[in-house]
Design an enzyme around this catalytic site. Structure first.
Site, mmCIF file in Angstrom:
data_model
loop_
_atom_site.group_PDB
_atom_site.id
_atom_site.type_symbol
_atom_site.label_atom_id
_atom_site.label_comp_id
_atom_site.label_asym_id
_atom_site.label_seq_id
_atom_site.Cartn_x
_atom_site.Cartn_y
_atom_site.Cartn_z
ATOM 1 N N TYR A 1 -6.422 -8.838 7.792
ATOM 2 C CA TYR A 1 -5.600 -7.626 7.852
ATOM 3 C C TYR A 1 -6.389 -6.471 8.458
ATOM 4 O O TYR A 1 -5.877 -5.726 9.317
ATOM 5 C CB TYR A 1 -5.136 -7.282 6.439
ATOM 6 C CG TYR A 1 -4.126 -6.163 6.339
ATOM 7 C CD1 TYR A 1 -2.791 -6.375 6.677
ATOM 8 C CD2 TYR A 1 -4.497 -4.907 5.882
ATOM 9 C CE1 TYR A 1 -1.856 -5.357 6.565
ATOM 10 C CE2 TYR A 1 -3.575 -3.885 5.761
ATOM 11 C CZ TYR A 1 -2.254 -4.118 6.103
ATOM 12 O OH TYR A 1 -1.334 -3.109 5.995
ATOM 13 N N LYS B 1 -5.491 -4.415 11.890
ATOM 14 C CA LYS B 1 -5.208 -2.982 11.849
ATOM 15 C C LYS B 1 -6.221 -2.177 12.663
ATOM 16 O O LYS B 1 -5.879 -1.117 13.220
ATOM 17 C CB LYS B 1 -5.155 -2.496 10.398
ATOM 18 C CG LYS B 1 -3.974 -3.069 9.611
ATOM 19 C CD LYS B 1 -2.640 -2.763 10.287
ATOM 20 C CE LYS B 1 -1.447 -3.175 9.449
ATOM 21 N NZ LYS B 1 -0.160 -2.860 10.101
#
Length: 243
Positions: free
Chosen positions: A145, A149
């Site tokens: 993640y 991001k």
């Protein structure tokens, strides 16, 4: 007259959470909103009313994304919000979970930006706002993640350079802890209830609380509006003052 009267805003991952709050905010300010998600977006669109339509679309499927955007007469705003988590410590992180998170959270943004810019370049204007995260700075148990991001921030800066000459602003928002189903799932992963986890985070946040989806929607709306006409290539952290 609202800031987005006469404009079309496409929001991905719009069935719930930040995406749904963003769709409501744009509709309240006069936009025609198009909600993209894999299930659930139709219910959210119906709750918003006549200004909203939904399209069942997997952002990891480039052909499906292209078809969804090709059916629109114009695209003034794109909000890349679709995202998933598959949290695990790195040494236990399966390749499938790495691939899934990168596919939705980063490659999906690539698909949608490519499709949206075809409209925006012809129009000679447009606004793209993508959802990054405080996790881009690193977060235990979120290697996949965090990488996705962080990639959003680099993609945002690059697209601002390439699309700026066509009158297109490209920015990102990096929320801290926002009370959503996704953060509730994170709480469950570490053996806490959502309420317990929120309280723990609130205690180390200068403003003394966690954020709400509507607060992120307000920042997205600002970046997509003419009020931010000279803002491009930026990532704005919205995290209650946390460091």
């Amino acid at each position: 007259m609202g800031r987005f009267t006469g404009k079309v805003a496409v929001i991905t991952g719009a069935a719930r959470g930040i995406g749904a709050a963003t769709a409501r905010r744009f509709a309240d300010e006069g936009a025609r909103v198009v909600l993209l998600d894999l299930g659930g977006a139709e219910e959210t669109a119906q709750a918003i009313g006549a200004a909203a339509t939904s399209i069942d679309c997997d952002v990891t499927d480039q052909a499906a994304v292209d078809a969804a955007f090709a059916g629109l007469d114009r695209v003034d705003v794109l909000v890349n919000n679709a995202g998933i988590t598959r949290d695990n410590l790195f040494f236990k992180l399966p390749k499938d979970d790495w691939d899934a998170v990168l596919a939705v959270n980063l490659t999906g943004v690539y698909h949608c930006c490519q499709a949206a810019q075809r409209h925006m370049v012809k129009q000679r204007h447009g606004k793209i706002v993508s959802l990054s995260s405080r996790s881009a700075l690193g977060n235990r148990g979120q290697a996949n993640y965090a990488a996705a991001k962080a990639g959003i921030q680099a993609l945002t800066a690059t697209l601002a350079i390439e699309l700026g000459p066509f009158g297109i602003n490209v920015n990102a928002v990096a929320p801290g802890y926002i009370a959503t189903a996704m953060t509730a799932a994170t709480a469950e992963r570490i053996g806490m209830t959502a309420q317990e986890h929120q309280q723990t985070v609130a205690e180390r946040t200068p403003l003394g609380r966690v954020g709400q989806p509507e607060e992120i929607a307000a920042v997205i709306a600002f970046l997509a509006s003419d009020d931010a006409s000279y803002v491009s290539g930026q990532t704005l952290y919205v995290n209650g003052g946390a460091r």
